[in-house]
Enzyme design. Structure first.
Site, PDB file in Angstrom:
ATOM      1  N   ASP A  82      -5.992  -4.613   0.561  1.00 31.03           N
ATOM      2  CA  ASP A  82      -7.014  -4.744   1.607  1.00 31.03           C
ATOM      3  C   ASP A  82      -7.628  -6.144   1.639  1.00 31.03           C
ATOM      4  OD1 ASP A  82      -7.121  -1.934   2.490  1.00 31.03           O
ATOM      5  OD2 ASP A  82      -7.953  -1.553   0.505  1.00 31.03           O
TER       6      ASP A  82
ATOM      7  N   ILE B 100      -0.945  -1.633   7.828  1.00 24.51           N
ATOM      8  CA  ILE B 100      -1.960  -1.434   8.868  1.00 24.51           C
ATOM      9  C   ILE B 100      -3.282  -1.191   8.155  1.00 24.51           C
ATOM     10  CG2 ILE B 100      -2.747  -0.120  10.867  1.00 24.51           C
ATOM     11  CD1 ILE B 100       0.074   0.707  11.452  1.00 24.51           C
ATOM     12  N   ASP B 101      -4.112  -2.193   8.100  1.00 26.08           N
ATOM     13  CA  ASP B 101      -5.455  -2.007   7.560  1.00 26.08           C
ATOM     14  C   ASP B 101      -6.342  -1.552   8.713  1.00 26.08           C
ATOM     15  OD1 ASP B 101      -7.359  -2.088   5.473  1.00 26.08           O
ATOM     16  OD2 ASP B 101      -8.192  -3.935   6.322  1.00 26.08           O
TER      17      ASP B 101
ATOM     18  N   ASP C  43      -0.879  -4.885   3.153  1.00 29.80           N
ATOM     19  CA  ASP C  43      -1.412  -3.696   3.829  1.00 29.80           C
ATOM     20  C   ASP C  43      -0.790  -3.681   5.218  1.00 29.80           C
ATOM     21  OD1 ASP C  43      -2.797  -1.629   5.011  1.00 29.80           O
ATOM     22  OD2 ASP C  43      -4.675  -2.104   4.005  1.00 29.80           O
TER      23      ASP C  43
ATOM     24  N   THR D  67      -6.099   2.088   9.465  1.00 20.13           N
ATOM     25  CA  THR D  67      -5.214   3.126  10.006  1.00 20.13           C
ATOM     26  C   THR D  67      -5.985   4.161  10.824  1.00 20.13           C
ATOM     27  OG1 THR D  67      -3.644   2.866   8.188  1.00 20.13           O
ATOM     28  CG2 THR D  67      -3.538   4.919   9.414  1.00 20.13           C
TER      29      THR D  67
ATOM     30  N   GLU E 242       0.817  -1.210   0.000  1.00 23.23           N
ATOM     31  CA  GLU E 242       0.000   0.000   0.000  1.00 23.23           C
ATOM     32  C   GLU E 242       0.851   1.260   0.000  1.00 23.23           C
ATOM     33  OE1 GLU E 242      -3.568   2.235   2.464  1.00 23.23           O
ATOM     34  OE2 GLU E 242      -2.533   0.566   3.414  1.00 23.23           O
TER      35      GLU E 242
END
Length: 273
Positions: free
Chosen positions: A219, A92-93, A90, A95, A70
Site C-alpha cells: 500500500d 488495485i489499491d 498493489d 478495491t 498483495e
C-alpha cells in the site's frame, strides 16, 4: 546505480500504463469479487490480472529481481524483503472503491533496493493521474513537478485518514479515537479509500498529512518515495523511523507536523508483514 534505476523505472512505467487499461474497462464498477479477511476486504479478478501482468513483464525483463505482491501474498507467498531489487505491488489499491465505481483506485508499484524505496509509480487510470518519483530526481504528477504544502501544525492541516478493512475491536477503537482527535485538532479530514492515493495527495500538497495502522508494504512502498521526493517525510506514527514492513505509516508535509501528530495519536500495533 541511477542509470539502472532509470532502466527499471522506464520498463515498469510502460507495464503500469498497459495494466491501467484493465481497470478503465470497469469505470462504473466491478460487481464480481470475493471476500478476503473480512466483509470489506475484497479482491476481484482484475486485481489478479494486473498483478500477473506486472510480475510477468518485470520478471521477463529483470529475472534476478524479487517481488512482493498483495495477491501473491494472499495466495500464500511469503512477504520477504531483502537487499535485492524488489518490486512491491498493489494491483488495485482501493478495491472497494473500484467495485462500487468510486473513481479513486490505483495501481501502486514501488521498487526497493537495499530495503529502501528508490522509485515509485501510483497510477489512477480512471481520472488519468500518474504520480511518479525516482530517488534524487523529485516527484511528478503527469510529468509536472509537485511539492508538499510545508504546513507545520495540525490546526492548519488537512489530514487524510482511513478506517481500513480490519474488524478487530482494538483497531476500531483506535480508528474512532483518532477520528475524534483529528476533528478537534485539525483543519479538515479527508478520506479517499486508497492508502497510495492518500500519500499522493500529501506529495501533491492537497493534503498535509496521512496516517494509518494496518496497511501493508504494497500500500505504501510507492507513496513513501513519492512523498519524500516531493519534500515531505515518512515516519512511524509513534515518532520513530519509518519501517515499510510495520504496517504503520505517518507521512506529512513537514517533520514538525509529523512529530506533533505522533505525540497525540492513539497507537495501534498490528502484526508485521
Amino acid at each position: 546505480m541511477s542509470d539502472a534505476i532509470d532502466e527499471y523505472f522506464d520498463a515498469a512505467l510502460e507495464l503500469v500504463k498497459s495494466a491501467g487499461n484493465l481497470i478503465t474497462e470497469f469505470t462504473t464498477g466491478c460487481k464480481e469479487y470475493k471476500l478476503k479477511s473480512s466483509d470489506i476486504d475484497l479482491v476481484t479478478e482484475i486485481d489478479k490480472k494486473v498483478e500477473d501482468t506486472l510480475i510477468s513483464g518485470l520478471s521477463t525483463r529483470f529475472p534476478s529481481h524479487k517481488f512482493i505482491g498483495e495477491e501473491s501474498v494472499a495466495d500464500g507467498a511469503k512477504c520477504v524483503l531483502t537487499d535485492d531489487p524488489t518490486w512491491i505491488i498493489d494491483p488495485i489499491d482501493g478495491t472497494l472503491n473500484f467495485i462500487h465505481g468510486y473513481p479513486s483506485s490505483c495501481i501502486s508499484l514501488g521498487l526497493t533496493i537495499n530495503k529502501e524505496a528508490v522509485a515509485g509509480i501510483i497510477y489512477n487510470p480512471i481520472v488519468n493521474q500518474l504520480f511518479t518519483a525516482k530517488q534524487g530526481q523529485g516527484a511528478f504528477l503527469n510529468g509536472q513537478p509537485i511539492h508538499v504544502s510545508q504546513v507545520k501544525d495540525m490546526r492548519n492541516a488537512i489530514i487524510s485518514f482511513e478506517a481500513g478493512t480490519s474488524r478487530d475491536k482494538d483497531k476500531q477503537h483506535a480508528v474512532l479515537e483518532n477520528f475524534k482527535l483529528i476533528v478537534i485538532k485539525g483543519q479538515g479530514v479527508r478520506t479517499v479509500g486508497s492508502a497510495a492515493l492518500n500519500m499522493a495527495m500529501v506529495a501533491l500538497g492537497g493534503a498535509d498529512a496521512y496516517f494509518e495502522f494496518g496497511i501493508h508494504a504494497w500500500d505504501i512502498a510507492a507513496g513513501d518515495i513519492i512523498v519524500r521526493e516531493a519534500g515531505g517525510v515518512c515516519i512511524d506514527p509513534a515518532g520513530g523511523a519509518f519501517d515499510i514492513l510495520s504496517r504503520r505509516v505517518l507521512c506529512a508535509s513537514s517533520m514538525e507536523l509529523a512529530q506533533e501528530m505522533s505525540t497525540v495519536l492513539h497507537q495501534y500495533y498490528p502484526e508485521r508483514d
